[in-house]
Each structure stands twice: as structure tokens, then as C-alpha cells.
Design a protein around this motif. Structure first.
Motif, PDB file in Angstrom:
ATOM      1  N   ASP A 135       0.823  -1.223   0.000  1.00 19.46           N
ATOM      2  CA  ASP A 135       0.000   0.000   0.000  1.00 19.46           C
ATOM      3  C   ASP A 135       0.849   1.262   0.000  1.00 19.46           C
ATOM      4  N   THR A 136       2.014   1.190   0.624  1.00 21.70           N
ATOM      5  CA  THR A 136       2.873   2.367   0.704  1.00 21.70           C
ATOM      6  C   THR A 136       3.967   2.368  -0.365  1.00 21.70           C
ATOM      7  N   LEU A 137       4.212   1.221  -0.995  1.00 24.51           N
ATOM      8  CA  LEU A 137       5.279   1.121  -1.995  1.00 24.51           C
ATOM      9  C   LEU A 137       4.794   1.500  -3.399  1.00 24.51           C
ATOM     10  N   ILE A 138       3.508   1.337  -3.643  1.00 24.66           N
ATOM     11  CA  ILE A 138       2.915   1.696  -4.932  1.00 24.66           C
ATOM     12  C   ILE A 138       2.173   3.022  -4.793  1.00 24.66           C
ATOM     13  N   ASP A 139       2.327   3.894  -5.786  1.00 26.13           N
ATOM     14  CA  ASP A 139       1.594   5.159  -5.803  1.00 26.13           C
ATOM     15  C   ASP A 139       0.237   4.902  -6.457  1.00 26.13           C
ATOM     16  N   TRP A 140      -0.770   4.639  -5.646  1.00 23.36           N
ATOM     17  CA  TRP A 140      -2.081   4.260  -6.175  1.00 23.36           C
ATOM     18  C   TRP A 140      -2.774   5.417  -6.876  1.00 23.36           C
ATOM     19  N   THR A 141      -2.479   6.629  -6.479  1.00 19.28           N
ATOM     20  CA  THR A 141      -3.049   7.785  -7.170  1.00 19.28           C
ATOM     21  C   THR A 141      -2.552   7.832  -8.606  1.00 19.28           C
ATOM     22  N   ALA A 142      -1.266   7.554  -8.793  1.00 22.13           N
ATOM     23  CA  ALA A 142      -0.690   7.523 -10.140  1.00 22.13           C
ATOM     24  C   ALA A 142      -1.256   6.353 -10.943  1.00 22.13           C
ATOM     25  N   VAL A 143      -1.351   5.187 -10.314  1.00 23.13           N
ATOM     26  CA  VAL A 143      -1.870   4.000 -10.997  1.00 23.13           C
ATOM     27  C   VAL A 143      -3.276   4.255 -11.536  1.00 23.13           C
ATOM     28  N   LYS A 144      -4.094   4.967 -10.767  1.00 17.38           N
ATOM     29  CA  LYS A 144      -5.492   5.205 -11.141  1.00 17.38           C
ATOM     30  C   LYS A 144      -5.686   6.480 -11.959  1.00 17.38           C
ATOM     31  N   ALA A 145      -4.616   7.217 -12.197  1.00 18.15           N
ATOM     32  CA  ALA A 145      -4.734   8.486 -12.922  1.00 18.15           C
ATOM     33  C   ALA A 145      -5.273   8.273 -14.341  1.00 18.15           C
ATOM     34  N   LYS A 146      -6.218   9.090 -14.727  1.00 17.20           N
ATOM     35  CA  LYS A 146      -6.794   8.986 -16.069  1.00 17.20           C
ATOM     36  C   LYS A 146      -5.834   9.526 -17.114  1.00 17.20           C
ATOM     37  N   TYR A 147      -5.061  10.535 -16.737  1.00 14.18           N
ATOM     38  CA  TYR A 147      -4.067  11.127 -17.628  1.00 14.18           C
ATOM     39  C   TYR A 147      -2.702  11.054 -16.950  1.00 14.18           C
ATOM     40  N   TRP A 148      -1.662  10.896 -17.733  1.00 13.14           N
ATOM     41  CA  TRP A 148      -0.333  10.699 -17.151  1.00 13.14           C
ATOM     42  C   TRP A 148       0.691  11.724 -17.640  1.00 13.14           C
ATOM     43  N   ARG A 149       0.240  12.763 -18.296  1.00 13.04           N
ATOM     44  CA  ARG A 149       1.142  13.849 -18.696  1.00 13.04           C
ATOM     45  C   ARG A 149       0.875  15.040 -17.797  1.00 13.04           C
ATOM     46  N   SER A 150       1.900  15.455 -17.084  1.00 19.65           N
ATOM     47  CA  SER A 150       1.754  16.587 -16.172  1.00 19.65           C
ATOM     48  C   SER A 150       3.062  17.362 -16.114  1.00 19.65           C
ATOM     49  N   ASP A 151       2.978  18.650 -16.368  1.00 12.34           N
ATOM     50  CA  ASP A 151       4.173  19.497 -16.272  1.00 12.34           C
ATOM     51  C   ASP A 151       4.669  19.587 -14.831  1.00 12.34           C
ATOM     52  N   ASN A 152       3.781  19.299 -13.897  1.00 12.90           N
ATOM     53  CA  ASN A 152       4.154  19.371 -12.484  1.00 12.90           C
ATOM     54  C   ASN A 152       4.637  18.034 -11.927  1.00 12.90           C
ATOM     55  N   ASP A 153       4.541  16.989 -12.731  1.00  9.28           N
ATOM     56  CA  ASP A 153       4.947  15.660 -12.261  1.00  9.28           C
ATOM     57  C   ASP A 153       5.424  14.846 -13.455  1.00  9.28           C
ATOM     58  N   LEU A 154       6.686  15.007 -13.804  1.00  6.45           N
ATOM     59  CA  LEU A 154       7.232  14.352 -14.991  1.00  6.45           C
ATOM     60  C   LEU A 154       7.444  12.857 -14.781  1.00  6.45           C
ATOM     61  N   ASP A 155       7.298  12.388 -13.559  1.00  6.49           N
ATOM     62  CA  ASP A 155       7.486  10.968 -13.239  1.00  6.49           C
ATOM     63  C   ASP A 155       6.155  10.217 -13.163  1.00  6.49           C
ATOM     64  N   LEU A 156       5.053  10.890 -13.423  1.00  8.96           N
ATOM     65  CA  LEU A 156       3.727  10.294 -13.254  1.00  8.96           C
ATOM     66  C   LEU A 156       3.537   9.061 -14.136  1.00  8.96           C
ATOM     67  N   LYS A 157       3.929   9.154 -15.398  1.00 11.37           N
ATOM     68  CA  LYS A 157       3.745   8.037 -16.335  1.00 11.37           C
ATOM     69  C   LYS A 157       4.478   6.794 -15.844  1.00 11.37           C
ATOM     70  N   ARG A 158       5.699   6.947 -15.376  1.00 10.37           N
ATOM     71  CA  ARG A 158       6.469   5.793 -14.885  1.00 10.37           C
ATOM     72  C   ARG A 158       5.738   5.111 -13.736  1.00 10.37           C
ATOM     73  N   ARG A 159       5.246   5.893 -12.784  1.00  8.03           N
ATOM     74  CA  ARG A 159       4.593   5.323 -11.600  1.00  8.03           C
ATOM     75  C   ARG A 159       3.253   4.685 -11.951  1.00  8.03           C
ATOM     76  N   LYS A 160       2.558   5.246 -12.937  1.00  7.53           N
ATOM     77  CA  LYS A 160       1.291   4.661 -13.370  1.00  7.53           C
ATOM     78  C   LYS A 160       1.510   3.250 -13.905  1.00  7.53           C
ATOM     79  N   GLU A 161       2.679   3.005 -14.471  1.00 13.69           N
ATOM     80  CA  GLU A 161       2.967   1.720 -15.098  1.00 13.69           C
ATOM     81  C   GLU A 161       3.630   0.724 -14.140  1.00 13.69           C
ATOM     82  N   ALA A 162       3.364   0.850 -12.853  1.00 12.26           N
ATOM     83  CA  ALA A 162       3.852  -0.130 -11.881  1.00 12.26           C
ATOM     84  C   ALA A 162       3.363  -1.518 -12.288  1.00 12.26           C
ATOM     85  N   GLU A 163       4.206  -2.523 -12.054  1.00  5.91           N
ATOM     86  CA  GLU A 163       3.909  -3.862 -12.570  1.00  5.91           C
ATOM     87  C   GLU A 163       3.977  -4.935 -11.487  1.00  5.91           C
TER      88      GLU A 163
END
Length: 207
Positions: A135-163
Motif C-alpha cells: 500500500d505504501t510502496l505503490i503510488d495508487w493515485t498515479a496508478v489510477k490516474a486517467k491522464y499521465w502527462r503533467s508538467d508538475n509531475d514528470l514521473d507520473l507516467k512511470r509510476r502509473k505503469e507499476a507492474e
């Protein structure tokens, strides 16, 4: 402790792979039960890179069958729209095979999970001993994000693709159900032999 039965795992495959899967489960290309008529989806060059990527434990990523923790992934976007030299694919040809962390553990399958896209240099890899901290190792907000491009969070796409990576072949009993885009795809899976009660239409899981 995490509710592992409620942490679902999603693997996408071409609908034409379902008959083989219903008989043999999800198999590797080197398996005795491999699908000789397997229909791939995705970027072949990326698949080849992933297969030869060496994990922290010394094994090749290709030894594992990958699942995502979420849906509407960047990979699905590429597959549906045909970017990166990938031919566009209609959503009705793409099926989500769904399992859960708890189910994989009950079947005593070995696994690794990551906090981002596995081949990214920033991604950390974890073993079964870390599972109760998921629960603390995975960024669940990123995983569930509808969009993954953010100028304020350039790492969002990587975290969304947790495997969640599962070693070896996976018996069909590990698959809790299938998600499809429309009634036509659902009916096709039922004709293939899937239990109608385990096939669900989730059009919002596609682009």
C-alpha cells in the motif's frame, strides 16, 4: 495489513489468444504448452527489450508474465491508436485478464512487483517479503490516474505503469475473470468457452 484480495491485477491480450488460455492458462513462448499461434499486441521492439532486461535478482524480465495494477494504461493507448509503429487495434480485440495479489499468493506463484515501469532506471523492485507494505510502496493515485502527462509531475507516467511480474506459466485458475469493451466481445469469449458470469463489459477501461 493490505487487503490483498482487493488489489487486482490486469493483463491485456488479443481476443484470439483466449481459447488457448482457457485450455492451458497464460504460457511463455518457451513453455511446453506455448501458444504456437499467439497473436501479440504492443510494440515488438519494446517487447524484445523487455524480454532481455535483467532484473535485480539476476533473472530476465522475459521469464515473468507481467500484469499492471490498473487499466487505461499508456500501453493500451499506444495499442488502440497505433503509435510507435504499432498498427491500431480496435478495443473489441483487446481483453483484460484479471487476477489479484491474494490469488497469486494462494497459488504459491513466485513474483516481483515494481513501483513503476520495470525497465526504467528509477524503478524499484520488490519481492514477496515486501508484499504487506504494498500500500505504501505503490503510488495508487498515479496508478489510477486517467491522464499521465503533467508538467508538475514528470514521473507520473512511470509510476502509473507499476507492474506485478509472475514467474513461469500461470494456470487458468489464477484468472478471476475477463473484461471486454462491448457485447460482441463478451459473446465471443462465451463462445470460446469462458464462463459468462466471469466476463464483464467495461467500456470505460478503454480509450
Amino acid at each position: 495489513m493490505s487487503e490483498l484480495d482487493k488489489i487486482y491485477l490486469f493483463r491485456m491480450t488479443h481476443i484470439e489468444n483466449i481459447p488457448h488460455m482457457l485450455q492451458y492458462g497464460i504460457t511463455h513462448s518457451t513453455s511446453l504448452n506455448s501458444n504456437r499461434h499467439f497473436t501479440p499486441i504492443g510494440d515488438k521492439s519494446l517487447i524484445d527489450t523487455r524480454n532481455n532486461f535483467i532484473l535485480s535478482n539476476g533473472r530476465r524480465l522475459g521469464d515473468y508474465i507481467p500484469f499492471y495494477f490498473g487499466y487505461r494504461t499508456p500501453m493500451l493507448y499506444v495499442v488502440q491508436n497505433g503509435f510507435n509503429m504499432v498498427a491500431p487495434m480496435p478495443p473489441e480485440n483487446i481483453v483484460y485478464c484479471v487476477s489479484s495479489v491474494q490469488k497469486i499468493m494462494e497459488m504459491q506463484l513466485d513474483f516481483i512487483f515494481t513501483d513503476g515501469h520495470t525497465v526504467d532506471g528509477f524503478t524499484l523492485q520488490y519481492t514477496p517479503k515486501d508484499i504487506n507494505n504494498i500500500d505504501t510502496l505503490i503510488d495508487w493515485t498515479a496508478v489510477k490516474a486517467k491522464y499521465w502527462r503533467s508538467d508538475n509531475d514528470l514521473d507520473l507516467k512511470r509510476r502509473k505503469e507499476a507492474e506485478f511480474l509472475i514467474l513461469g506459466d500461470i494456470a487458468i485458475d489464477a484468472i478471476l475473470g475477463f473484461l471486454v469493451s462491448n457485447e460482441e466481445a463478451k459473446n465471443k469469449l462465451i463462445i470460446f468457452g469462458a464462463d459468462a458470469a466471469n466476463v464483464h463489459i467495461r467500456s470505460d477501461y478503454y480509450f
